[in-house]
Design a protein around this motif. Structure first.
Motif, PDB file in Angstrom:
ATOM      1  N   ALA B 184       0.840  -1.208   0.000  1.00  0.00           N
ATOM      2  CA  ALA B 184       0.000   0.000   0.000  1.00  0.00           C
ATOM      3  C   ALA B 184       0.872   1.255   0.000  1.00  0.00           C
ATOM      4  O   ALA B 184       0.587   2.225  -0.729  1.00  0.00           O
ATOM      5  N   VAL B 185       1.937   1.221   0.791  1.00  0.00           N
ATOM      6  CA  VAL B 185       2.835   2.393   0.853  1.00  0.00           C
ATOM      7  C   VAL B 185       3.514   2.601  -0.502  1.00  0.00           C
ATOM      8  O   VAL B 185       3.584   3.735  -1.011  1.00  0.00           O
ATOM      9  N   ALA B 188       1.052   3.990  -3.022  1.00  0.00           N
ATOM     10  CA  ALA B 188       0.667   5.394  -2.786  1.00  0.00           C
ATOM     11  C   ALA B 188       1.794   6.372  -3.042  1.00  0.00           C
ATOM     12  O   ALA B 188       1.540   7.535  -3.364  1.00  0.00           O
ATOM     13  N   THR B 189       3.030   5.920  -2.904  1.00  0.00           N
ATOM     14  CA  THR B 189       4.148   6.865  -3.034  1.00  0.00           C
ATOM     15  C   THR B 189       4.807   6.831  -4.410  1.00  0.00           C
ATOM     16  O   THR B 189       5.635   7.679  -4.708  1.00  0.00           O
ATOM     17  N   SER B 190       4.436   5.848  -5.233  1.00  0.00           N
ATOM     18  CA  SER B 190       5.121   5.753  -6.537  1.00  0.00           C
ATOM     19  C   SER B 190       4.554   6.778  -7.514  1.00  0.00           C
ATOM     20  O   SER B 190       3.362   7.127  -7.447  1.00  0.00           O
ATOM     21  N   GLN B 217      -2.641  10.839  -1.090  1.00  0.00           N
ATOM     22  CA  GLN B 217      -1.774   9.651  -1.078  1.00  0.00           C
ATOM     23  C   GLN B 217      -2.144   8.697   0.069  1.00  0.00           C
ATOM     24  O   GLN B 217      -2.169   7.487  -0.109  1.00  0.00           O
ATOM     25  N   ASN B 218      -2.408   9.266   1.242  1.00  0.00           N
ATOM     26  CA  ASN B 218      -2.759   8.422   2.394  1.00  0.00           C
ATOM     27  C   ASN B 218      -4.062   7.676   2.143  1.00  0.00           C
ATOM     28  O   ASN B 218      -4.192   6.504   2.479  1.00  0.00           O
ATOM     29  N   PHE B 225      -4.957  -0.974   0.449  1.00  0.00           N
ATOM     30  CA  PHE B 225      -4.909  -1.937   1.558  1.00  0.00           C
ATOM     31  C   PHE B 225      -6.259  -2.644   1.724  1.00  0.00           C
ATOM     32  O   PHE B 225      -6.324  -3.866   1.831  1.00  0.00           O
ATOM     33  N   LEU B 226      -7.316  -1.844   1.721  1.00  0.00           N
ATOM     34  CA  LEU B 226      -8.658  -2.425   1.932  1.00  0.00           C
ATOM     35  C   LEU B 226      -9.081  -3.333   0.781  1.00  0.00           C
ATOM     36  O   LEU B 226      -9.657  -4.401   1.003  1.00  0.00           O
TER      37      LEU B 226
END
Lengths: 127, 245
Positions: B184-185, B188-190, B217-218, B225-226
């Motif tokens: 998930a991180v 969101a950060t790519s 992003q969060n 994730f969900l």
């Protein structure tokens, strides 16, 4: 349904360490076999004096296969698929080592059982 | 009427044995093979007992007794530590490194497809991004949208794989949760960039960078994730409802 009370009396496991492996390698040296055939052969050749849960032979076979001592091959026989095990050169060497160890061990124990006070001196120290 | 063999063998201890071995970390392929050979052996033993004159039920019971007690069958397999799966021996490695490797592989494929589409559909464009509204069925639109779906769906797909591995090997849900958090991180950060002017040869330059950016992003990380964990939760809910009390 299975009940533990139905199980036949098995050979004392404390005395069985390494024995199934030795018997399996020895029998497979003569001919390739599948599990059920192998268990039958053990029972016939030992006069049914060694009683194991028959299913416990498979983890030993799988372990020997992983070590390269055996190869397994699936073959159709009478409309059913069987996994036949056969000995490899690595398995032959292992059988030879185990046979030497076993022979020395039994000879040494026999000396003790016969009450020979110098028996230990004749035994191989490598055991 | 003779009892079908499949019915005769239904109440065997094998399902319990399978669960016990899997929970102890024995690799599923070893468990499958062990149980398959035990099942064949049981068939042979039952046939043998029947030829001795036992009824099918008595022959089945005698065959099970000869096969070995559930404890001895389990202990024989558990005495082979090399049969344990890598997932059971080093779950931290499997659930942190495998998702990274899988995600990297899928994203690499997606970026190669982006490069190919750029070359085919937009050979003169400085960048393959931001080319006006297109018809839905335009081949160019379909190609780039499918590739975009592959890129964006990759973290969810990999997350499902990690959950499947955990379920198959009866592992704690903690490990796949670690994987899902990592995925998930990363999702969101790519940020993908493609620009032909960045490289003088004119072949085009595609890069991915990772950076925390504000706000959305969060939320995107949470959505990934969900979505990844949703099938697992549904499966748990279903098994909880259908399992006997």
């Amino acid at each position: 349904m299975y009940s533990p009370a139905m199980a036949p009396r098995e050979t004392n496991p404390s005395f069985m360490n390494g024995v199934p492996e030795l018997l399996i390698l020895s029998l497979l040296q003569q001919a390739e076999m599948y599990g059920y055939e192998l268990v039958h052969a053990i029972r016939d050749r030992t006069g049914a004096s060694i009683a194991l849960g028959e299913g416990v032979v498979y983890p030993v076979l799988h372990s020997l296969e992983r070590d390269g001592a055996l190869t397994a091959q699936r073959k159709p026989v009478n409309g059913r698929s069987r996994i036949y095990y056969s000995l490899t050169p690595t398995g032959s060497r292992r059988l030879s080592d185990l046979t030497d160890t076993w022979t020395t061990l039994t000879s040494s124990i026999q000396l003790v059982l016969n009450g020979n006070p110098n028996g230990a001196a004749h035994a191989h120290p490598t055991l | 009427m003779p009892t079908p063999l499949s019915n005769l063998f239904a109440p065997t201890p094998f399902p319990e044995l399978r669960e016990r071995l899997l929970r102890a970390g024995i690799a599923p392929r070893h468990v499958r093979r062990y149980l398959s050979e035990l099942s064949d052996h049981l068939t042979d033993l039952t046939a043998e007992e029947q030829t001795r004159g036992l009824s099918p039920t008595a022959a089945g019971s005698a065959a099970l007794a000869r096969l070995g007690s559930p404890d001895s069958l389990a202990n024989a397999a558990l005495a082979q530590p090399e049969a344990r799966s890598l997932t059971a021996r080093a779950p931290w490695a499997v659930f942190s490194l495998t998702p990274l490797a899988l995600l990297a592989a899928i994203w690499f494929l997606s970026l190669c497809l982006l490069r190919l589409g750029w070359q085919i559909f937009l050979p003169q464009a400085v960048t393959p991004f931001g080319h006006g509204p297109l018809q839905f069925f335009d081949p160019q639109n379909i190609y780039f949208q499918l590739n975009r779906s592959l890129y964006l769906g990759a973290p969810i797909l990999v997350g499902w794989c990690m959950l499947l591995i955990a379920i198959r090997q009866r592992l704690s849900v903690l490990w796949p949760i670690v994987s899902l958090a990592i995925l998930a991180v990363l999702a969101a950060t790519s940020h993908v960039q493609a620009n032909r002017e960045a490289v003088p040869t004119g072949l085009g330059h595609i890069s991915v960078d990772f950076a925390f950016r504000p706000a959305a992003q969060n939320e995107y990380a949470l959505v990934v994730f969900l979505l990844a964990v949703a099938p697992y939760l549904l499966w748990k809910f279903h098994t909880h409802r259908t399992s006997p009390a």
